[in-house]
Write an enzyme that holds these catalytic residues in place. Structure first.
Site, PDB file in Angstrom:
ATOM      1  N   CYS A   2       0.875  -1.179   0.000  1.00 13.95           N
ATOM      2  CA  CYS A   2       0.000   0.000   0.000  1.00 13.95           C
ATOM      3  C   CYS A   2       0.907   1.222   0.000  1.00 13.95           C
ATOM      4  O   CYS A   2       2.110   1.116   0.107  1.00 13.95           O
ATOM      5  CB  CYS A   2      -0.860   0.037   1.256  1.00 13.95           C
ATOM      6  SG  CYS A   2      -1.844  -1.435   1.489  1.00 13.95           S
ATOM      7  N   ARG A  28       1.292   1.674  -5.922  1.00 11.23           N
ATOM      8  CA  ARG A  28       1.489   0.734  -4.814  1.00 11.23           C
ATOM      9  C   ARG A  28       0.169   0.101  -4.378  1.00 11.23           C
ATOM     10  O   ARG A  28       0.146  -0.838  -3.587  1.00 11.23           O
ATOM     11  CB  ARG A  28       2.132   1.442  -3.609  1.00 11.23           C
ATOM     12  CG  ARG A  28       3.513   2.017  -3.835  1.00 11.23           C
ATOM     13  CD  ARG A  28       4.059   2.636  -2.573  1.00 11.23           C
ATOM     14  NE  ARG A  28       4.195   1.637  -1.529  1.00 11.23           N
ATOM     15  CZ  ARG A  28       5.264   0.848  -1.391  1.00 11.23           C
ATOM     16  NH1 ARG A  28       6.266   0.934  -2.243  1.00 11.23           N
ATOM     17  NH2 ARG A  28       5.338  -0.061  -0.437  1.00 11.23           N
ATOM     18  N   TRP A  75      -3.864  -1.590  -1.155  1.00  8.69           N
ATOM     19  CA  TRP A  75      -3.868  -2.810  -1.963  1.00  8.69           C
ATOM     20  C   TRP A  75      -4.296  -3.906  -0.991  1.00  8.69           C
ATOM     21  O   TRP A  75      -3.501  -4.345  -0.152  1.00  8.69           O
ATOM     22  CB  TRP A  75      -2.482  -3.104  -2.532  1.00  8.69           C
ATOM     23  CG  TRP A  75      -2.471  -4.294  -3.431  1.00  8.69           C
ATOM     24  CD1 TRP A  75      -2.156  -5.580  -3.111  1.00  8.69           C
ATOM     25  CD2 TRP A  75      -2.802  -4.318  -4.820  1.00  8.69           C
ATOM     26  NE1 TRP A  75      -2.272  -6.391  -4.201  1.00  8.69           N
ATOM     27  CE2 TRP A  75      -2.673  -5.658  -5.265  1.00  8.69           C
ATOM     28  CE3 TRP A  75      -3.198  -3.364  -5.737  1.00  8.69           C
ATOM     29  CZ2 TRP A  75      -2.924  -6.040  -6.578  1.00  8.69           C
ATOM     30  CZ3 TRP A  75      -3.436  -3.739  -7.045  1.00  8.69           C
ATOM     31  CH2 TRP A  75      -3.304  -5.065  -7.456  1.00  8.69           C
ATOM     32  N   ASN A 101       1.224   0.256   6.017  1.00  7.11           N
ATOM     33  CA  ASN A 101       1.571  -0.612   4.886  1.00  7.11           C
ATOM     34  C   ASN A 101       2.343  -1.787   5.462  1.00  7.11           C
ATOM     35  O   ASN A 101       3.334  -1.605   6.160  1.00  7.11           O
ATOM     36  CB  ASN A 101       2.445   0.124   3.869  1.00  7.11           C
ATOM     37  CG  ASN A 101       2.971  -0.837   2.806  1.00  7.11           C
ATOM     38  OD1 ASN A 101       2.270  -1.759   2.402  1.00  7.11           O
ATOM     39  ND2 ASN A 101       4.234  -0.685   2.423  1.00  7.11           N
ATOM     40  N   GLY A 102       1.858  -3.009   5.217  1.00 10.11           N
ATOM     41  CA  GLY A 102       2.551  -4.193   5.737  1.00 10.11           C
ATOM     42  C   GLY A 102       1.536  -5.229   6.197  1.00 10.11           C
ATOM     43  O   GLY A 102       0.350  -5.147   5.876  1.00 10.11           O
ATOM     44  N   GLU A 481       7.931 -21.835 -18.125  1.00 12.31           N
ATOM     45  CA  GLU A 481       7.833 -20.420 -17.704  1.00 12.31           C
ATOM     46  C   GLU A 481       8.994 -19.613 -18.265  1.00 12.31           C
ATOM     47  O   GLU A 481       8.802 -18.500 -18.764  1.00 12.31           O
ATOM     48  CB  GLU A 481       7.757 -20.319 -16.187  1.00 12.31           C
ATOM     49  CG  GLU A 481       7.742 -18.904 -15.644  1.00 12.31           C
ATOM     50  CD  GLU A 481       6.626 -18.018 -16.215  1.00 12.31           C
ATOM     51  OE1 GLU A 481       5.660 -18.554 -16.809  1.00 12.31           O
ATOM     52  OE2 GLU A 481       6.735 -16.804 -16.072  1.00 12.31           O
ATOM     53  N   LYS A 485       8.605 -16.313 -20.817  1.00 11.31           N
ATOM     54  CA  LYS A 485       9.219 -15.003 -20.539  1.00 11.31           C
ATOM     55  C   LYS A 485      10.018 -14.520 -21.747  1.00 11.31           C
ATOM     56  O   LYS A 485       9.894 -13.387 -22.183  1.00 11.31           O
ATOM     57  CB  LYS A 485      10.125 -15.108 -19.306  1.00 11.31           C
ATOM     58  CG  LYS A 485       9.356 -15.220 -18.015  1.00 11.31           C
ATOM     59  CD  LYS A 485       8.805 -13.917 -17.552  1.00 11.31           C
ATOM     60  CE  LYS A 485       7.369 -13.693 -17.369  1.00 11.31           C
ATOM     61  NZ  LYS A 485       6.334 -14.614 -17.470  1.00 11.31           N
ATOM     62  N   GLU A 488       7.683 -13.695 -24.756  1.00 16.81           N
ATOM     63  CA  GLU A 488       6.742 -12.563 -24.656  1.00 16.81           C
ATOM     64  C   GLU A 488       7.444 -11.217 -24.564  1.00 16.81           C
ATOM     65  O   GLU A 488       6.864 -10.213 -24.949  1.00 16.81           O
ATOM     66  CB  GLU A 488       5.752 -12.745 -23.510  1.00 16.81           C
ATOM     67  CG  GLU A 488       6.331 -12.720 -22.118  1.00 16.81           C
ATOM     68  CD  GLU A 488       5.223 -12.785 -21.063  1.00 16.81           C
ATOM     69  OE1 GLU A 488       4.126 -12.247 -21.284  1.00 16.81           O
ATOM     70  OE2 GLU A 488       5.465 -13.372 -20.003  1.00 16.81           O
ATOM     71  N   HIS A 504      11.892 -37.867 -28.920  1.00 18.49           N
ATOM     72  CA  HIS A 504      10.632 -38.251 -29.593  1.00 18.49           C
ATOM     73  C   HIS A 504      10.249 -37.236 -30.646  1.00 18.49           C
ATOM     74  O   HIS A 504       9.083 -37.125 -31.015  1.00 18.49           O
ATOM     75  CB  HIS A 504       9.527 -38.423 -28.553  1.00 18.49           C
ATOM     76  CG  HIS A 504       9.835 -39.483 -27.545  1.00 18.49           C
ATOM     77  ND1 HIS A 504       9.830 -40.829 -27.852  1.00 18.49           N
ATOM     78  CD2 HIS A 504      10.240 -39.382 -26.256  1.00 18.49           C
ATOM     79  CE1 HIS A 504      10.179 -41.520 -26.786  1.00 18.49           C
ATOM     80  NE2 HIS A 504      10.431 -40.677 -25.796  1.00 18.49           N
ATOM     81  N   LYS A 604      -1.768  -6.699 -19.699  1.00 15.30           N
ATOM     82  CA  LYS A 604      -1.462  -7.245 -18.369  1.00 15.30           C
ATOM     83  C   LYS A 604      -2.556  -8.209 -17.931  1.00 15.30           C
ATOM     84  O   LYS A 604      -2.303  -9.230 -17.337  1.00 15.30           O
ATOM     85  CB  LYS A 604      -1.315  -6.117 -17.340  1.00 15.30           C
ATOM     86  CG  LYS A 604      -0.939  -6.591 -15.948  1.00 15.30           C
ATOM     87  CD  LYS A 604       0.357  -7.353 -15.953  1.00 15.30           C
ATOM     88  CE  LYS A 604       0.698  -7.997 -14.634  1.00 15.30           C
ATOM     89  NZ  LYS A 604       1.845  -8.922 -14.707  1.00 15.30           N
TER      90      LYS A 604
HETATM   91  C1  AGP Z   1       2.646 -13.914 -18.199  1.00 13.82           C
HETATM   92  O1  AGP Z   1       3.868 -13.198 -18.138  1.00 13.82           O
HETATM   93  C2  AGP Z   1       1.615 -13.180 -19.014  1.00 13.82           C
HETATM   94  N1  AGP Z   1       1.420 -11.867 -18.519  1.00 13.82           N
HETATM   95  C3  AGP Z   1       0.334 -14.000 -19.172  1.00 13.82           C
HETATM   96  O2  AGP Z   1       0.649 -15.279 -19.644  1.00 13.82           O
HETATM   97  C4  AGP Z   1      -0.469 -14.176 -17.867  1.00 13.82           C
HETATM   98  O3  AGP Z   1       0.208 -15.030 -16.988  1.00 13.82           O
HETATM   99  C5  AGP Z   1      -1.827 -14.803 -18.228  1.00 13.82           C
HETATM  100  O4  AGP Z   1      -2.529 -13.926 -19.081  1.00 13.82           O
HETATM  101  C6  AGP Z   1      -2.679 -15.109 -16.978  1.00 13.82           C
HETATM  102  O5  AGP Z   1      -2.952 -13.911 -16.300  1.00 13.82           O
HETATM  103  P1  AGP Z   1      -3.606 -14.022 -14.824  1.00 13.82           P
HETATM  104  O6  AGP Z   1      -2.598 -14.711 -13.953  1.00 13.82           O
HETATM  105  O7  AGP Z   1      -3.859 -12.611 -14.422  1.00 13.82           O
HETATM  106  O8  AGP Z   1      -4.856 -14.837 -14.949  1.00 13.82           O
END
Ligand code: AGP
Length: 609
Positions: A2, A28, A75, A101-102, A481, A485, A488, A504, A604
């Site tokens: 926060c 924040r 938050w 905040n905490g 993962e 990264k 993307e 395979h 996002k």
């Molecule tokens: C991951 O870096 C991406 N931003 C994307 O794959 C994300 O994880 C996915 O859209 C799921 O989002 P969420 O965790 O908010 O559901």
């Protein structure tokens, strides 16, 4: 995470400055906001749920009298984002106002103790215990000064806090205190300021005084006084000059939110270790009773689910089925039923595919559990039980700190379920719990000791046409993962699959110089993984290995290696082992002149199906 702010002005009203300063702290947290001021010895307050601009439009946050005040932008971690849970919080008399905040880890026991003493609580927050604790201390020690009463009360708090406190009982002061959550003072000829972060006051002064853990600050119109909370030892600390621009300050000096959030992981992992047992126990009970458990998510959150399926299986002997949310209805829409349990994982809590899967399961009477970073999101409203990752807002489009926070919470659930089912020995349980507690430190070590080497690897391989990411067992999730990264934010086509699958088919792609990233914790698959490395090497691949410190065997086979601290149990390994892959993606994007915070074509939160 926060944002708190406080100020004492030599002249003029404090509220407009508090309002504008909270706006600069909005990154924040932004689900509710509140301001309290003192004028002629009386307290005035306005607060509500909603973004700062929304609340201001309704309440006019600037319209509060007095040259002294505090404010908070929230938050939510404990208690949904509702007016009753927004800060400032007060005591029974309404004479003490606190913004925080905490996370107060022992708030449940303090709350029970205070309720037994007759205190009335109105919110679900941990913060609300603080003003009541101060009130009770003053009641029991009428000769104590207000500052000393705060000091004695704070000694009973366990957990993290950055506090700003005002009271009509001592109307010319703001008392601040810090433990782990950031707190900084601003000073100029017109007044004194306290804030969670420098951006709050940078437009009005670049003279800052950093406050350390265990310190209490008394702000008056004349200036500031710092002392140790433990024994009141006075501390002298001169202001420093901040050279940042406002833009840099919001990123705390980092060039991008993504790298700031990667570096925040030791702190966010510490916060996930402050989960409320009550909610972990509740989720564990539902999982224990479940007939079948689907782990449903998208993207990075799906990779957390994939890792969790190994954790639940290995620790609690619970079979779980990770499913891409976008495929759930097709795959299980007809079979999911009243005996099914869905654990939906979503950083935003708003991902359309995930919500669609959950809605389908809910319509077929399945039990819905939620793990999200955004309290008050749709997922929290439709889950029977949910828990927050407490990672604070994640601004970078690429999920980083929220991924490791998800893994930590899922590991805690698996451990609790294992304990409940008596599936692993006490020694093993102690070892895992010890390692989970040490995780923030391990991640901090990785960033500190490996970041420079990772920059060089990024420079060397930035023009590669394709990357492979391979792992075995739970490291398959880490590989997926790491690959996501890089794809993307650096736009390099990358391929990830269980290392055992290479022969395979995918191995036909390997050509001389292909970078192949291997995730190599020292677990049961270590020996077999060496065979997979040899397969790739024999075809000219360049091996980039993420290894446990001192793994000479794999070092000898690698063109590049990145080391993580020794002794991390395999079942927890995705948390530390993913950090080098996050950094590799970030620095590769920089090498290619890309903006890691704003990758093309991505949002996002994907709120469309
Ligand atoms: C991951 O870096 C991406 N931003 C994307 O794959 C994300 O994880 C996915 O859209 C799921 O989002 P969420 O965790 O908010 O559901």
């Amino acid at each position: 995470m926060c944002g708190i702010f406080g100020c004492i002005l030599k002249e003029g009203n404090a509220a407009p400055l508090i309002h504008s300063s909270l706006k600069r702290l909005e990154y924040r947290g932004y689900d509710s906001v509140g301001i309290a001021t003192i004028s002629d010895g009386k307290i005035f307050m306005k607060k509500d749920q909603g973004k700062i601009d929304e609340v201001h439009k309704i309440l006019n946050l600037d319209d509060l009298p007095g040259n002294l005040g505090i404010g908070h932008t929230r938050w939510a971690t404990h208690g949904a984002p509702l007016k009753v849970n927004s800060h400032p919080h007060t005591d029974c008399t309404g004479e003490i106002m606190v913004v925080h905040n905490g996370i107060v880890e022992n708030f449940m026991e303090l709350k029970a103790e205070l309720q037994n003493l007759g205190h009335t609580f109105v919110s679900k927050t941990d913060t609300e215990v603080i003003p009541h604790l101060i009130e009770e201390t003053l009641k029991n020690n009428p000769k104590l000064s207000f500052v000393s009463a705060i000091q004695e009360s704070i000694k009973r708090l366990e957990g993290s806090y950055a506090l700003a406190i005002i009271s009509s009982r001592d109307p010319d002061k703001i008392i601040c205190a810090r433990n782990e959550s950031p707190l900084v003072l601003g000073i100029n000829g017109k007044g004194v300021f306290c804030a969670s972060d420098i951006p709050a006051f940078l437009p009005i002064t670049n003279k800052a005084v950093m406050i350390n853990n265990g310190e209490l600050v008394i702000l008056t119109a004349q200036g500031y006084e710092i002392k140790k909370i433990s024994d009141s030892t006075p501390i002298t600390r001169e202001p420093i000059t901040i050279e940042w621009t406002a833009e840099m300050a919001v990123k705390q000096g980092y060039p991008h939110f993504m790298i700031k959030e990667i570096h925040e992981q030791p702190e966010t992992l510490r916060n996930t270790l402050r989960m409320q047992d009550h909610y972990l126990d509740l989720l564990t009970t539902f999982l224990d009773r479940a007939n079948e458990v689907f782990l449903v998510a998208c993207g990075t959150s799906y990779h957390a689910c994939l890792a969790a399926s190994y954790m639940f299986s290995k620790l609690a002997f619970l079979p779980t089925y990770p499913v891409y949310a976008s495929e759930f209805v097709e795959q299980h829409g007809k079979s999911v039923n009243i005996d099914s349990t869905i654990l939906a994982v979503s950083q935003s809590g708003e991902t359309a595919d995930t919500l669609a899967a959950v809605t389908c399961a809910q319509q077929r009477a399945a039990t819905i559990l939620g793990l999200t970073n955004v309290i008050g999101s749709t997922l929290t409203r439709i889950s029977r039980v949910y828990i927050g990752t407490q990672a604070g807002p994640e601004i970078g489009v690429a999920a980083t700190k929220t991924f490791t926070s998800q893994l930590s919470v899922l590991a805690q659930l698996a451990l609790k379920l294992s304990k409940k089912r008596g599936k692993i020995s006490q020694d093993e349980m102690d070892c895992l719990e010890e390692n989970l507690k040490k995780m923030p430190e391990d991640v901090e070590t990785i960033v500190r000791t490996q970041e420079e080497k990772i920059k060089q690897i990024a420079h060397k391989y930035k023009d590669s046409k394709v990357f492979f990411y391979l792992g075995r067992g739970i490291s398959t999730a880490t590989a997926y993962e790491g690959r996501l990264k890089l794809m993307e934010i650096a736009y390099i086509p990358s391929i990830a699959f269980p290392a055992g699958e290479s022969k395979h088919g995918p191995i036909s792609l390997v050509e001389n110089g292909f970078p192949v990233v291997f995730i190599c914790p020292r677990d049961d698959s270590h020996k077999t993984l060496i065979g997979n490395i040899m397969e790739m090497k024999a075809r000219g691949a360049h091996i980039i290995s993420v290894i446990e410190e001192g793994d000479e065997e794999i070092k000898a086979l690698s063109e590049e290696y990145i080391e993580v601290p020794k002794g991390i149990p395999s079942v927890l390994s995705p948390i530390p082992f993913v950090v080098p892959l996050q950094l590799l993606a970030y620095y590769t994007a920089l090498e290619k002149g890309l903006d890691p915070d704003m990758p093309r074509n991505l949002a996002k939160s994907v709120t469309v199906k």
